[in-house]
Design a protein around this motif. Structure first.
Motif, PDB file in Angstrom:
ATOM      1  N   SER A  19       0.801  -1.226   0.000  1.00 49.71           N
ATOM      2  CA  SER A  19       0.000   0.000   0.000  1.00 49.71           C
ATOM      3  C   SER A  19       0.834   1.277   0.000  1.00 49.71           C
ATOM      4  CB  SER A  19      -0.927   0.021   1.222  1.00 49.71           C
ATOM      5  OG  SER A  19      -0.163   0.187   2.409  1.00 49.71           O
ATOM      6  N   GLY A  20       2.044   1.196   0.535  1.00 50.70           N
ATOM      7  CA  GLY A  20       2.886   2.382   0.625  1.00 50.70           C
ATOM      8  C   GLY A  20       2.462   3.340   1.725  1.00 50.70           C
ATOM      9  N   CYS A  21       1.702   2.833   2.706  1.00 53.36           N
ATOM     10  CA  CYS A  21       1.294   3.690   3.816  1.00 53.36           C
ATOM     11  C   CYS A  21       1.149   2.866   5.093  1.00 53.36           C
ATOM     12  CB  CYS A  21       0.000   4.429   3.493  1.00 53.36           C
ATOM     13  SG  CYS A  21      -1.409   3.363   3.162  1.00 53.36           S
ATOM     14  N   PHE A  22       1.131   3.581   6.223  1.00 53.65           N
ATOM     15  CA  PHE A  22       0.925   2.933   7.517  1.00 53.65           C
ATOM     16  C   PHE A  22       0.391   3.958   8.495  1.00 53.65           C
ATOM     17  CE2 PHE A  22       5.350   4.320   7.481  1.00 53.65           C
ATOM     18  CZ  PHE A  22       5.531   4.921   8.713  1.00 53.65           C
ATOM     19  N   THR A  23      -0.122   3.474   9.623  1.00 55.13           N
ATOM     20  CA  THR A  23      -0.658   4.332  10.671  1.00 55.13           C
ATOM     21  C   THR A  23       0.053   4.022  11.974  1.00 55.13           C
ATOM     22  OG1 THR A  23      -2.828   4.341   9.618  1.00 55.13           O
ATOM     23  CG2 THR A  23      -2.757   4.984  11.917  1.00 55.13           C
ATOM     24  N   VAL A  24       0.375   5.055  12.717  1.00 59.55           N
ATOM     25  CA  VAL A  24       0.956   4.911  14.050  1.00 59.55           C
ATOM     26  C   VAL A  24      -0.115   5.335  15.037  1.00 59.55           C
ATOM     27  CG1 VAL A  24       2.763   5.700  15.631  1.00 59.55           C
ATOM     28  CG2 VAL A  24       3.273   5.428  13.188  1.00 59.55           C
ATOM     29  N   ASN A  25      -0.400   4.482  16.023  1.00 61.56           N
ATOM     30  CA  ASN A  25      -1.408   4.785  17.039  1.00 61.56           C
ATOM     31  C   ASN A  25      -0.743   4.824  18.403  1.00 61.56           C
ATOM     32  OD1 ASN A  25      -3.871   4.593  15.338  1.00 61.56           O
ATOM     33  ND2 ASN A  25      -3.118   2.525  15.057  1.00 61.56           N
ATOM     34  N   LEU A  26      -1.053   5.854  19.189  1.00 57.03           N
ATOM     35  CA  LEU A  26      -0.569   5.893  20.557  1.00 57.03           C
ATOM     36  C   LEU A  26      -1.392   4.917  21.384  1.00 57.03           C
ATOM     37  CD1 LEU A  26       0.074   9.687  21.148  1.00 57.03           C
ATOM     38  CD2 LEU A  26       1.609   7.946  20.241  1.00 57.03           C
ATOM     39  N   VAL A  27      -0.867   4.487  22.530  1.00 51.46           N
ATOM     40  CA  VAL A  27      -1.502   3.476  23.378  1.00 51.46           C
ATOM     41  C   VAL A  27      -2.967   3.860  23.649  1.00 51.46           C
ATOM     42  CG1 VAL A  27      -1.367   2.307  25.590  1.00 51.46           C
ATOM     43  CG2 VAL A  27       0.724   2.927  24.396  1.00 51.46           C
ATOM     44  N   ASP A  28      -3.887   2.879  23.513  1.00 53.25           N
ATOM     45  CA  ASP A  28      -5.349   3.047  23.624  1.00 53.25           C
ATOM     46  C   ASP A  28      -5.927   3.923  22.528  1.00 53.25           C
ATOM     47  OD1 ASP A  28      -5.413   1.360  25.762  1.00 53.25           O
ATOM     48  OD2 ASP A  28      -5.330   2.970  27.214  1.00 53.25           O
ATOM     49  N   CYS A  29      -5.126   4.278  21.475  1.00 49.88           N
ATOM     50  CA  CYS A  29      -5.527   4.979  20.252  1.00 49.88           C
ATOM     51  C   CYS A  29      -6.159   6.355  20.447  1.00 49.88           C
ATOM     52  CB  CYS A  29      -6.429   4.096  19.401  1.00 49.88           C
ATOM     53  SG  CYS A  29      -5.667   2.546  18.950  1.00 49.88           S
ATOM     54  N   PRO A  30      -5.657   7.222  21.372  1.00 52.59           N
ATOM     55  CA  PRO A  30      -6.211   8.575  21.448  1.00 52.59           C
ATOM     56  C   PRO A  30      -5.690   9.464  20.315  1.00 52.59           C
ATOM     57  CG  PRO A  30      -4.450   8.363  23.028  1.00 52.59           C
ATOM     58  CD  PRO A  30      -4.657   6.997  22.402  1.00 52.59           C
ATOM     59  N   VAL A  31      -4.578   9.049  19.717  1.00 55.05           N
ATOM     60  CA  VAL A  31      -3.982   9.806  18.613  1.00 55.05           C
ATOM     61  C   VAL A  31      -3.586   8.831  17.512  1.00 55.05           C
ATOM     62  CG1 VAL A  31      -2.100  11.330  17.917  1.00 55.05           C
ATOM     63  CG2 VAL A  31      -3.085  11.561  20.201  1.00 55.05           C
ATOM     64  N   GLN A  32      -3.967   9.141  16.266  1.00 48.89           N
ATOM     65  CA  GLN A  32      -3.591   8.327  15.112  1.00 48.89           C
ATOM     66  C   GLN A  32      -2.816   9.217  14.150  1.00 48.89           C
ATOM     67  OE1 GLN A  32      -7.292   8.642  15.471  1.00 48.89           O
ATOM     68  NE2 GLN A  32      -7.000   7.308  17.219  1.00 48.89           N
ATOM     69  N   ILE A  33      -1.702   8.674  13.642  1.00 52.55           N
ATOM     70  CA  ILE A  33      -0.849   9.405  12.720  1.00 52.55           C
ATOM     71  C   ILE A  33      -0.793   8.616  11.415  1.00 52.55           C
ATOM     72  CG2 ILE A  33       1.448  10.371  12.347  1.00 52.55           C
ATOM     73  CD1 ILE A  33       1.783  10.187  15.464  1.00 52.55           C
ATOM     74  N   GLU A  34      -1.331   9.191  10.322  1.00 50.08           N
ATOM     75  CA  GLU A  34      -1.329   8.524   9.023  1.00 50.08           C
ATOM     76  C   GLU A  34      -0.091   8.952   8.245  1.00 50.08           C
ATOM     77  OE1 GLU A  34      -4.984   9.246   6.959  1.00 50.08           O
ATOM     78  OE2 GLU A  34      -6.160   8.141   8.438  1.00 50.08           O
ATOM     79  N   CYS A  35       0.626   7.974   7.694  1.00 51.47           N
ATOM     80  CA  CYS A  35       1.882   8.236   6.996  1.00 51.47           C
ATOM     81  C   CYS A  35       1.930   7.542   5.639  1.00 51.47           C
ATOM     82  CB  CYS A  35       3.058   7.704   7.822  1.00 51.47           C
ATOM     83  SG  CYS A  35       3.150   8.344   9.486  1.00 51.47           S
ATOM     84  N   THR A  36       2.653   8.158   4.714  1.00 50.70           N
ATOM     85  CA  THR A  36       3.002   7.487   3.470  1.00 50.70           C
ATOM     86  C   THR A  36       4.488   7.160   3.540  1.00 50.70           C
ATOM     87  OG1 THR A  36       3.381   9.612   2.377  1.00 50.70           O
ATOM     88  CG2 THR A  36       1.232   8.585   2.042  1.00 50.70           C
ATOM     89  N   VAL A  37       4.872   6.052   2.935  1.00 52.04           N
ATOM     90  CA  VAL A  37       6.261   5.613   2.983  1.00 52.04           C
ATOM     91  C   VAL A  37       7.108   6.519   2.092  1.00 52.04           C
ATOM     92  CG1 VAL A  37       7.854   3.715   2.487  1.00 52.04           C
ATOM     93  CG2 VAL A  37       5.607   3.221   3.487  1.00 52.04           C
ATOM     94  N   ALA A  38       8.108   7.147   2.708  1.00 52.60           N
ATOM     95  CA  ALA A  38       9.025   8.028   1.982  1.00 52.60           C
ATOM     96  C   ALA A  38      10.323   7.314   1.640  1.00 52.60           C
ATOM     97  CB  ALA A  38       9.311   9.276   2.814  1.00 52.60           C
ATOM     98  N   GLY A  39      10.553   6.186   2.288  1.00 57.85           N
ATOM     99  CA  GLY A  39      11.757   5.401   2.041  1.00 57.85           C
ATOM    100  C   GLY A  39      11.834   4.278   3.041  1.00 57.85           C
ATOM    101  N   SER A  40      12.851   3.442   2.887  1.00 58.24           N
ATOM    102  CA  SER A  40      13.048   2.362   3.855  1.00 58.24           C
ATOM    103  C   SER A  40      14.507   1.945   3.862  1.00 58.24           C
ATOM    104  CB  SER A  40      12.141   1.162   3.547  1.00 58.24           C
ATOM    105  OG  SER A  40      12.532   0.529   2.349  1.00 58.24           O
TER     106      SER A  40
END
Length: 77
Positions: A19-40
């Motif tokens: 997909s070229g993307c991922f999400t980072v969620n803080l514990v218990d999901c109060p904050v979600q950060i949507e990202c696109t892959v810029a490199g690896s």
């Protein structure tokens, strides 16, 4: 930018690669950060995915009067 390390045997590894993307969620999901892959970077057992932050979502109770996340209001585990 955000960086996450994923072992190729994990289910999410292949989803990120496809997909070229991922999400980072803080514990218990109060904050979600949507990202696109810029490199690896492959670092032995993990591939480190570098993510460009595209959007941030937060529980309304965590946002201050200026629209910024007040991280002191998060009850981290």
């Amino acid at each position: 930018m955000v960086m996450v390390g994923i072992v190729p045997s994990r289910y999410s590894y292949h989803l990120i690669k496809e997909s070229g993307c991922f999400t980072v969620n803080l514990v218990d999901c109060p904050v979600q950060i949507e990202c696109t892959v810029a490199g690896s970077i492959v670092t032995g057992s993990h591939e480190m995915f570098i993510g460009k932050i595209e959007a941030v979502f937060a529980d309304g109770e965590l946002v201050d009067g200026e629209g910024k996340i007040d991280f002191s209001r998060i009850d981290f585990l």
